[in-house]
Design a protein around this motif. Structure first.
Motif, PDB file in Angstrom:
ATOM      1  N   PRO A 106      35.226  44.861  15.243  1.00 44.64           N
ATOM      2  CA  PRO A 106      35.986  44.050  14.277  1.00 44.64           C
ATOM      3  C   PRO A 106      36.932  43.055  14.927  1.00 44.64           C
ATOM      4  O   PRO A 106      37.104  41.936  14.460  1.00 44.64           O
ATOM      5  N   THR A 107      37.583  43.454  16.015  1.00 44.62           N
ATOM      6  CA  THR A 107      38.567  42.593  16.673  1.00 44.62           C
ATOM      7  C   THR A 107      38.426  42.717  18.185  1.00 44.62           C
ATOM      8  O   THR A 107      38.348  43.822  18.716  1.00 44.62           O
ATOM      9  N   VAL A 108      38.394  41.577  18.846  1.00 52.99           N
ATOM     10  CA  VAL A 108      38.356  41.550  20.307  1.00 52.99           C
ATOM     11  C   VAL A 108      39.509  40.674  20.799  1.00 52.99           C
ATOM     12  O   VAL A 108      39.671  39.545  20.331  1.00 52.99           O
ATOM     13  N   ILE A 109      40.308  41.211  21.702  1.00 47.09           N
ATOM     14  CA  ILE A 109      41.361  40.428  22.332  1.00 47.09           C
ATOM     15  C   ILE A 109      40.941  40.152  23.770  1.00 47.09           C
ATOM     16  O   ILE A 109      40.780  41.083  24.571  1.00 47.09           O
ATOM     17  N   PHE A 110      40.724  38.872  24.080  1.00 46.28           N
ATOM     18  CA  PHE A 110      40.421  38.501  25.452  1.00 46.28           C
ATOM     19  C   PHE A 110      41.742  38.381  26.198  1.00 46.28           C
ATOM     20  O   PHE A 110      42.613  37.590  25.836  1.00 46.28           O
ATOM     21  N   VAL A 111      41.881  39.213  27.209  1.00 47.30           N
ATOM     22  CA  VAL A 111      43.127  39.313  27.962  1.00 47.30           C
ATOM     23  C   VAL A 111      43.000  38.428  29.197  1.00 47.30           C
ATOM     24  O   VAL A 111      42.170  38.686  30.075  1.00 47.30           O
ATOM     25  N   CYS A 112      43.810  37.396  29.243  1.00 46.31           N
ATOM     26  CA  CYS A 112      43.663  36.358  30.265  1.00 46.31           C
ATOM     27  C   CYS A 112      44.890  36.280  31.161  1.00 46.31           C
ATOM     28  O   CYS A 112      45.989  36.697  30.778  1.00 46.31           O
ATOM     29  N   GLY A 113      44.711  35.726  32.357  1.00 45.98           N
ATOM     30  CA  GLY A 113      45.828  35.554  33.265  1.00 45.98           C
ATOM     31  C   GLY A 113      45.641  34.328  34.135  1.00 45.98           C
ATOM     32  O   GLY A 113      44.542  33.778  34.237  1.00 45.98           O
ATOM     33  N   ASP A 114      46.740  33.886  34.757  1.00 48.99           N
ATOM     34  CA  ASP A 114      46.642  32.754  35.673  1.00 48.99           C
ATOM     35  C   ASP A 114      46.359  33.275  37.081  1.00 48.99           C
ATOM     36  O   ASP A 114      46.026  34.445  37.265  1.00 48.99           O
ATOM     37  N   ASP A 115      46.491  32.406  38.106  1.00 46.29           N
ATOM     38  CA  ASP A 115      46.142  32.806  39.466  1.00 46.29           C
ATOM     39  C   ASP A 115      47.357  33.044  40.355  1.00 46.29           C
ATOM     40  O   ASP A 115      47.266  33.006  41.577  1.00 46.29           O
ATOM     41  N   THR A 116      48.519  33.293  39.747  1.00 45.78           N
ATOM     42  CA  THR A 116      49.712  33.571  40.539  1.00 45.78           C
ATOM     43  C   THR A 116      49.650  34.986  41.117  1.00 45.78           C
ATOM     44  O   THR A 116      48.853  35.825  40.679  1.00 45.78           O
ATOM     45  N   ASN A 117      50.508  35.224  42.118  1.00 45.14           N
ATOM     46  CA  ASN A 117      50.560  36.548  42.736  1.00 45.14           C
ATOM     47  C   ASN A 117      50.882  37.621  41.695  1.00 45.14           C
ATOM     48  O   ASN A 117      51.731  37.425  40.833  1.00 45.14           O
ATOM     49  N   PRO A 162      43.851  28.151  27.319  1.00 48.89           N
ATOM     50  CA  PRO A 162      44.229  27.018  28.169  1.00 48.89           C
ATOM     51  C   PRO A 162      43.506  27.061  29.512  1.00 48.89           C
ATOM     52  O   PRO A 162      43.154  28.132  30.024  1.00 48.89           O
ATOM     53  N   GLU A 163      43.306  25.897  30.105  1.00 49.50           N
ATOM     54  CA  GLU A 163      42.497  25.766  31.308  1.00 49.50           C
ATOM     55  C   GLU A 163      43.002  26.620  32.461  1.00 49.50           C
ATOM     56  O   GLU A 163      42.217  27.153  33.246  1.00 49.50           O
ATOM     57  N   LYS A 164      44.318  26.791  32.589  1.00 47.36           N
ATOM     58  CA  LYS A 164      44.844  27.502  33.762  1.00 47.36           C
ATOM     59  C   LYS A 164      44.657  29.009  33.704  1.00 47.36           C
ATOM     60  O   LYS A 164      44.943  29.706  34.675  1.00 47.36           O
ATOM     61  N   TYR A 165      44.170  29.518  32.579  1.00 43.96           N
ATOM     62  CA  TYR A 165      43.968  30.959  32.441  1.00 43.96           C
ATOM     63  C   TYR A 165      42.485  31.305  32.489  1.00 43.96           C
ATOM     64  O   TYR A 165      41.630  30.518  32.063  1.00 43.96           O
ATOM     65  N   ASN A 166      42.187  32.499  32.979  1.00 47.09           N
ATOM     66  CA  ASN A 166      40.843  33.047  32.934  1.00 47.09           C
ATOM     67  C   ASN A 166      40.878  34.433  32.302  1.00 47.09           C
ATOM     68  O   ASN A 166      41.843  35.184  32.485  1.00 47.09           O
ATOM     69  N   ALA A 167      39.823  34.758  31.568  1.00 44.29           N
ATOM     70  CA  ALA A 167      39.728  36.086  30.950  1.00 44.29           C
ATOM     71  C   ALA A 167      39.426  37.116  32.027  1.00 44.29           C
ATOM     72  O   ALA A 167      38.509  36.952  32.823  1.00 44.29           O
ATOM     73  N   TYR A 168      40.240  38.178  32.058  1.00 43.72           N
ATOM     74  CA  TYR A 168      40.037  39.279  32.994  1.00 43.72           C
ATOM     75  C   TYR A 168      39.452  40.502  32.310  1.00 43.72           C
ATOM     76  O   TYR A 168      38.826  41.341  32.963  1.00 43.72           O
ATOM     77  N   ALA A 169      39.684  40.628  31.007  1.00 36.90           N
ATOM     78  CA  ALA A 169      39.201  41.803  30.282  1.00 36.90           C
ATOM     79  C   ALA A 169      39.078  41.463  28.805  1.00 36.90           C
ATOM     80  O   ALA A 169      39.686  40.505  28.316  1.00 36.90           O
TER      81      ALA A 169
END
Length: 202
Positions: A106-117, A162-169
């Motif tokens: 029913p619901t999916v949350i794409f958990v995204c992050g940037d490339d910082t340490n 946003p472009e600076k983020y990528n989905a990790y999970a």
């Protein structure tokens, strides 16, 4: 203040729940909350019942307000309830209908992050807090990573990422249709506690 009040109060502080919400989750037992976390397991199948909008908002707020290294807040969360779009992602990722299918969720949350340490660590911690929140609210949850590659290459614009983020999970949420095996006695056996923990006492 008794032991249960301490547990409820501490849980409220960590997850941001009202005390009444956590008390309800503990079902009137002193160890209810802790027992629930010990026995938590990944959901394997969901009903078509949607996650209530108020509950989804609370889950997302927990994620957004999670702690992070130097308070960088390196995350972005894309919550999706569009079944057609989820089916497209499944097809593009060549995920067959089944336990890991986005289409049946029913619901999916794409958990995204940037490339910082430390971003991956912070994002993982935020994802876990959202998963625990969903479970406390009475939903099933499962974390998968298989769709993320195709999401990052083909679907970021449509998901508003946003472009600076990528989905990790991808955090899959919903009401469980068939109860899964528990994390203690399930088909995949747990490694003995003593093999995973060391304690150094003074």
């Amino acid at each position: 203040m008794n032991r249960r009040e301490v547990i409820v109060g501490a849980t409220s502080a960590v997850l941001g729940f009202a005390v009444a919400d956590v008390a309800k989750c503990s079902e009137g037992k002193e160890d209810g909350f802790l027992k629930r976390l010990t026995e938590v397991r990944s959901a394997t199948k969901f009903t078509n019942q949607p996650v209530a909008e108020d509950d989804l908002q609370k889950i997302l707020e927990i994620g957004v307000n999670s702690p992070s290294a130097l308070n960088r807040q390196p995350w972005f969360f894309a919550a999706v309830t569009d079944r057609r779009l989820l089916a497209e992602i499944d097809q593009a990722a060549k995920i067959k209908a089944g336990r890991l299918s986005l289409t049946g969720t029913p619901t999916v949350i794409f958990v995204c992050g940037d490339d910082t340490n430390y971003a991956r660590f912070d994002v993982g911690a935020a994802c876990d807090r959202m998963s625990v929140t969903a479970i406390l609210l009475g939903y099933g949850a499962k974390v998968v990573a298989s769709p993320c590659s195709v999401v990052n290459t083909e679907f970021k614009d449509r998901l508003g990422i946003p472009e600076k983020y990528n989905a990790y999970a991808a955090l899959l949420l919903g009401v469980e249709e068939i109860p899964s095996v528990d994390g203690v006695s399930g088909a995949t056996l747990r490694v003995p506690f003593e093999e995973k923990v060391s304690r150094v006492k003074g």
